[in-house]
Design a protein around this motif. Sequence first.
Motif, short mmCIF file in Angstrom:
data_model
loop_
_atom_site.label_atom_id
_atom_site.label_comp_id
_atom_site.label_asym_id
_atom_site.label_seq_id
_atom_site.Cartn_x
_atom_site.Cartn_y
_atom_site.Cartn_z
N ASN A 65 53.71 70.52 26.84
CA ASN A 65 54.38 70.32 28.10
C ASN A 65 54.45 71.61 28.93
O ASN A 65 54.51 71.55 30.31
CB ASN A 65 55.89 69.71 27.75
CG ASN A 65 56.53 69.35 29.10
OD1 ASN A 65 57.70 69.93 29.29
ND2 ASN A 65 56.36 68.29 29.72
N SER A 90 50.39 66.12 35.66
CA SER A 90 50.87 64.97 34.85
C SER A 90 49.65 63.89 34.49
O SER A 90 49.43 63.77 33.43
CB SER A 90 52.08 64.07 35.64
OG SER A 90 52.95 64.86 35.75
N ARG A 95 48.47 63.85 30.94
CA ARG A 95 48.18 62.50 30.78
C ARG A 95 49.55 61.71 30.48
O ARG A 95 49.22 60.76 29.51
CB ARG A 95 46.99 62.35 29.93
CG ARG A 95 45.48 63.04 30.53
CD ARG A 95 44.56 62.64 29.43
NE ARG A 95 43.32 63.34 29.95
CZ ARG A 95 42.21 63.31 29.34
NH1 ARG A 95 41.92 62.43 28.20
NH2 ARG A 95 41.19 64.15 29.88
N ASP A 96 50.41 61.95 30.97
CA ASP A 96 51.94 61.35 30.52
C ASP A 96 52.57 61.38 31.68
O ASP A 96 53.01 62.44 32.29
CB ASP A 96 52.47 62.24 29.41
CG ASP A 96 53.82 61.54 28.94
OD1 ASP A 96 53.88 60.41 29.31
OD2 ASP A 96 54.52 62.29 27.94
N GLY A 98 55.70 59.93 31.64
CA GLY A 98 57.05 59.70 30.90
C GLY A 98 58.06 60.51 31.68
O GLY A 98 57.69 61.68 32.08
#
Length: 242
Positions: A65, A90, A95-96, A98
């Motif tokens: 992250n 992202s 690739r997230d 959330g």
Amino acid sequence: EILKANALRGGKIRPMVVLYKAVASIVSIGSGFSIGREGPIAQIGAALGSAFGQLLKLPAARLKNLVACGVAAGIAGVFNTPIAGVMFASEVILRDFGANALNTIVVAAVTASIISRIFLGDHPSFDVPTYVLHDPMEIFLYFGLGVLAALTAVLFMIVLEQSEARFEKWQFPEWLKPACGGLVIGCMGYFFPQIFGAGLATIEDALHGNLPLTILLGLIFIKILATSISLGAGSSGGVFAP
């Protein structure tokens, strides 16, 4: 390299990459290689994020992250585009989308953009003139432009891959390859000086219609070749602006 670090090494990137990449990119772009600055700043930002995470001994998920946060911050800072930095980090790096991941990436990108504006001012990368659609039939020209741009992109990727493969197979001292590439770029730039560097000023001239048609047509192919040679020879830079 960033994707490999996240996928294979749990987000671990050597801290010295920050220094090496910064110096190599400054020398490469400053000396006129036909490359951009977005690739290096993404890698430098990723390395900073990874180094910070490793210093705090964070788990792999948090480390990945922080790598994405560094990428977003780098792109946001150098281009004054926090939204683009968030979307790129992202979608491509982490690739997230959330909430947990997105929150930290947004904070990093916005903070970097604010700091950048303090030192560099709140200016867009390009002064884009106002365009007006005079006739609905003009939309077909834009469809055609989309097809041509896609085909040109494919050509660029093919030439770039071939250039990198040729230089890799060339039995020659690795440290001399950039010098040979620089000599070729210098000869090309004698006739087309617009190829030097990222070409942001040339893009600005094109947006305002200040370049002759012959120069524009020539740059489509000369810029592809110049950027491919620059990267194939081993210079440190990006491909987005070119």
